[in-house]
Design a protein around this motif. Sequence first.
Motif, short mmCIF file in Angstrom:
data_model
loop_
_atom_site.label_atom_id
_atom_site.label_comp_id
_atom_site.label_asym_id
_atom_site.label_seq_id
_atom_site.Cartn_x
_atom_site.Cartn_y
_atom_site.Cartn_z
N TYR A 1 6.70 50.87 -3.08
CA TYR A 1 7.31 50.42 -1.83
C TYR A 1 7.99 49.07 -2.00
N LEU A 2 7.32 48.16 -2.70
CA LEU A 2 7.91 46.84 -2.91
C LEU A 2 9.21 46.94 -3.71
N ASP A 3 9.23 47.80 -4.71
CA ASP A 3 10.45 48.00 -5.49
C ASP A 3 11.57 48.54 -4.59
N LEU B 1 9.51 38.72 -2.78
CA LEU B 1 9.07 39.21 -1.48
C LEU B 1 7.91 38.41 -0.89
N LYS B 2 7.51 37.33 -1.54
CA LYS B 2 6.34 36.58 -1.08
C LYS B 2 6.48 36.09 0.36
N ASP B 3 7.67 35.72 0.75
CA ASP B 3 7.88 35.17 2.10
C ASP B 3 7.80 36.24 3.18
N ARG B 4 7.78 37.50 2.77
CA ARG B 4 7.75 38.58 3.75
C ARG B 4 6.36 39.19 3.93
N MET C 1 5.79 40.24 10.25
CA MET C 1 5.52 40.03 8.83
C MET C 1 4.49 41.05 8.34
N MET C 2 4.69 41.56 7.13
CA MET C 2 3.72 42.46 6.54
C MET C 2 2.48 41.67 6.12
N ARG D 1 -4.16 41.62 -7.51
CA ARG D 1 -3.34 40.68 -8.27
C ARG D 1 -2.02 41.32 -8.70
N LYS D 2 -2.06 42.59 -9.10
CA LYS D 2 -0.81 43.20 -9.55
C LYS D 2 0.19 43.30 -8.41
N VAL D 3 -0.31 43.52 -7.18
CA VAL D 3 0.59 43.55 -6.03
C VAL D 3 1.16 42.15 -5.77
N LYS D 4 0.30 41.13 -5.81
CA LYS D 4 0.78 39.76 -5.60
C LYS D 4 1.79 39.37 -6.68
N LEU D 5 1.54 39.79 -7.90
CA LEU D 5 2.48 39.49 -8.98
C LEU D 5 3.81 40.18 -8.74
N ALA D 6 3.76 41.43 -8.32
CA ALA D 6 5.00 42.15 -8.02
C ALA D 6 5.75 41.50 -6.87
N MET D 7 5.02 41.06 -5.85
CA MET D 7 5.65 40.36 -4.72
C MET D 7 6.44 39.15 -5.20
N ALA D 8 5.83 38.38 -6.10
CA ALA D 8 6.49 37.17 -6.60
C ALA D 8 7.70 37.53 -7.46
N ILE D 9 7.54 38.48 -8.34
CA ILE D 9 8.63 38.87 -9.23
C ILE D 9 9.82 39.41 -8.45
N LEU D 10 9.54 40.14 -7.38
CA LEU D 10 10.60 40.78 -6.61
C LEU D 10 11.14 39.89 -5.49
#
Length: 216
Positions: free
Chosen positions: A72-74, A25-28, A1-2, A14-23
């Motif tokens: 990278y998340l995108d 990817l939170k579980d990863r 896991m990352m 926070r912007k990274v956490k928000l992007a994780m949720a939107i995309l």
Amino acid sequence: MMKLRSSPPSPFGRKVKLAMAILGLKDRIAVEDANTADPADSLRNQNPLGKIPALILENGEVLYDSAVILEYLDFLAGGGKILPAGEARFTVLRDQTLADGIMDAAILRVYEKRFKDPKFRDPDWDAYQAAKMERGLAYFEENTPAAPSSSSDVDAGTLTLACALGYLDMRFGDDWRQTHPKLVAWLDAFEAAVPAFADTRQPSAPVPADANVPLR
């Protein structure tokens, strides 16, 4: 896991956490607190600059700078989700950079109070950073993005702007709200359309700029 190294007050985290949720990817990605002020924190080995956020990949490599991490998340999400292809991409990147700059200036104002004895603080420096913030806010007030109707309407520029405004709320109270009514309405609409924004909220009460909390 990352693993994402960050801290709750950080608007860049926070912007990274928000992007994780939107995309989706939170579980990863596991989120792990980091203290940039602590020399013993492993963050300085993970990012030579000792800054957050830092994303540790499964192979051990580390990405840093929130804009790079969002890219990278995108990519992980299939591409073209929060960073569009073609000419529209550059508008999104520009808006992300401007919103990042508002956050940078705000953080420098926080640092001025947190790390300097009052007698050594420079009001001209503070005014210089405040003017950057105001020019950035004035641009977005004049060129307010379209309000999203759902998380799928969000891009890297708008999610960064929302995090910038949230950081101003946390550090400076509602000062910015008095003179930027379009942005206030936009942020209300953003929060209503994007549940993850509330889920990633920093401490609810305004935190004094000289409070002893992890940097950023």
